[in-house]
Design a protein around this motif. Structure first.
Motif, PDB file in Angstrom:
ATOM      1  N   THR A 103      32.969 -11.270 -16.400  1.00  0.00           N
ATOM      2  CA  THR A 103      33.439 -12.279 -15.463  1.00  0.00           C
ATOM      3  C   THR A 103      33.323 -13.670 -16.099  1.00  0.00           C
ATOM      4  N   LYS A 104      33.458 -14.696 -15.262  1.00  0.00           N
ATOM      5  CA  LYS A 104      33.323 -16.072 -15.745  1.00  0.00           C
ATOM      6  C   LYS A 104      31.914 -16.618 -15.510  1.00  0.00           C
TER       7      LYS A 104
ATOM      8  N   PRO B   5      27.772 -19.580  -7.553  1.00  0.00           N
ATOM      9  CA  PRO B   5      27.125 -20.611  -8.376  1.00  0.00           C
ATOM     10  C   PRO B   5      28.040 -21.788  -8.697  1.00  0.00           C
ATOM     11  N   MET B   6      29.355 -21.605  -8.514  1.00  0.00           N
ATOM     12  CA  MET B   6      30.288 -22.696  -8.751  1.00  0.00           C
ATOM     13  C   MET B   6      30.239 -23.713  -7.606  1.00  0.00           C
ATOM     14  N   GLN B   7      29.748 -23.254  -6.434  1.00  0.00           N
ATOM     15  CA  GLN B   7      29.720 -24.117  -5.257  1.00  0.00           C
ATOM     16  C   GLN B   7      28.312 -24.479  -4.813  1.00  0.00           C
ATOM     17  N   ARG B   8      27.342 -23.645  -5.192  1.00  0.00           N
ATOM     18  CA  ARG B   8      25.963 -23.872  -4.767  1.00  0.00           C
ATOM     19  C   ARG B   8      25.043 -24.003  -5.983  1.00  0.00           C
ATOM     20  N   SER B   9      24.455 -25.166  -6.174  1.00  0.00           N
ATOM     21  CA  SER B   9      23.565 -25.375  -7.316  1.00  0.00           C
ATOM     22  C   SER B   9      22.256 -24.608  -7.177  1.00  0.00           C
ATOM     23  N   ASP B  10      21.919 -24.217  -5.922  1.00  0.00           N
ATOM     24  CA  ASP B  10      20.676 -23.485  -5.695  1.00  0.00           C
ATOM     25  C   ASP B  10      20.880 -21.968  -5.683  1.00  0.00           C
TER      26      ASP B  10
END
Length: 244
Positions: free
Chosen positions: A165-166, A175-180
């Motif tokens: 995947t990426k 993880p692209m939208q949530r840093s946590d």
């Protein structure tokens, strides 16, 4: 446990998304991405690992998306299958430019451009050191290429399925939208199903679970990670029957 310097797996099935082939483009195939993937796969083959590959077609057509636009779902899925053949032929060409032998085997008959999928012939190709790219999904509508990857992996007796995947594994949030967002080192198939983590579709996960086929989710674009994984290093997220 693998011997020093030897691959940990004899035969693997690598699942690639069609979208990954787009690179920075909006559609189609990015030649630079194609060459990188081909080089990584060729290096595994050079190490003596038998490699089967299943590719999606989302960079060209996606049957479910076409169906939402009003097209007959079966027609849309057949178009999606043909898109995977285009990607498979592109990857075959890139792999052969590295000096390795590669065969494309299609679940639908397109004899003038590739072979029909026959399980025994596919296994024989692998035994001879040829990389085999499985195209056209399962050959049936309503089944994803995730399901096709699980099916082919089981049929060829792969020791591991790798979903490239990426991102570098499975997270509890995007993880692209949530840093946590938290990345999992290991999961069971039942945990992945119950938590709906989007690892693969339900059919594919159940097939892997019921046939005791371990799955690794990793970032295909982290250079060298694919080889490290096959050599036995804990790259990405491992999904398996049960955590010991």
């Amino acid at each position: 446990m693998n011997q020093e310097g030897q691959p940990a797996y004899r035969r693997i099935l690598l699942k690639l998304s069609g979208e990954a082939f787009m690179g920075a483009q909006e559609y189609g195939v990015d030649p630079a991405v194609l060459d990188q993937v081909a080089q990584e796969v060729a290096e595994l083959s050079t190490l003596g690992v038998e490699v089967g590959i299943v590719i999606g077609g989302g960079n060209i057509f996606r049957g479910a998306g076409l169906a939402k636009g009003g097209m007959d779902r079966v027609t849309g899925d057949h178009m999606g299958m043909l898109a995977t053949v285009i990607n498979a032929l592109a990857l075959q060409d890139a792999i052969e430019r590295t000096g390795r032998f590669c065969r494309v085997m299609s679940a639908i008959r397109i004899n003038q451009v590739c072979e029909d999928y026959i399980r025994r012939r596919a296994v024989r190709h692998l035994e001879k050191g040829r990389i085999v790219v499985f195209a056209a999904g399962t050959g049936n509508p309503f089944f994803t290429t995730d399901s096709a990857a699980a099916l082919r992996a089981i049929e060829i007796n792969a020791e591991l399925m790798i979903k490239a995947t990426k991102v570098d594994g499975v997270y509890d949030a995007d993880p692209m939208q949530r840093s946590d967002a938290r990345r999992f080192e290991r999961l069971t198939f039942d945990e992945a199903l119950e938590r709906r983590l989007g690892v693969m579709d339900t059919t594919a996960l159940v097939m892997c679970r019921d046939n005791q086929l371990p799955l690794r989710v990793m970032n295909m674009f982290a250079k060298g990670d694919l080889q490290r994984l096959v050599m036995g290093e804990p790259v990405g997220t491992l999904v398996e029957g049960a955590i010991q």
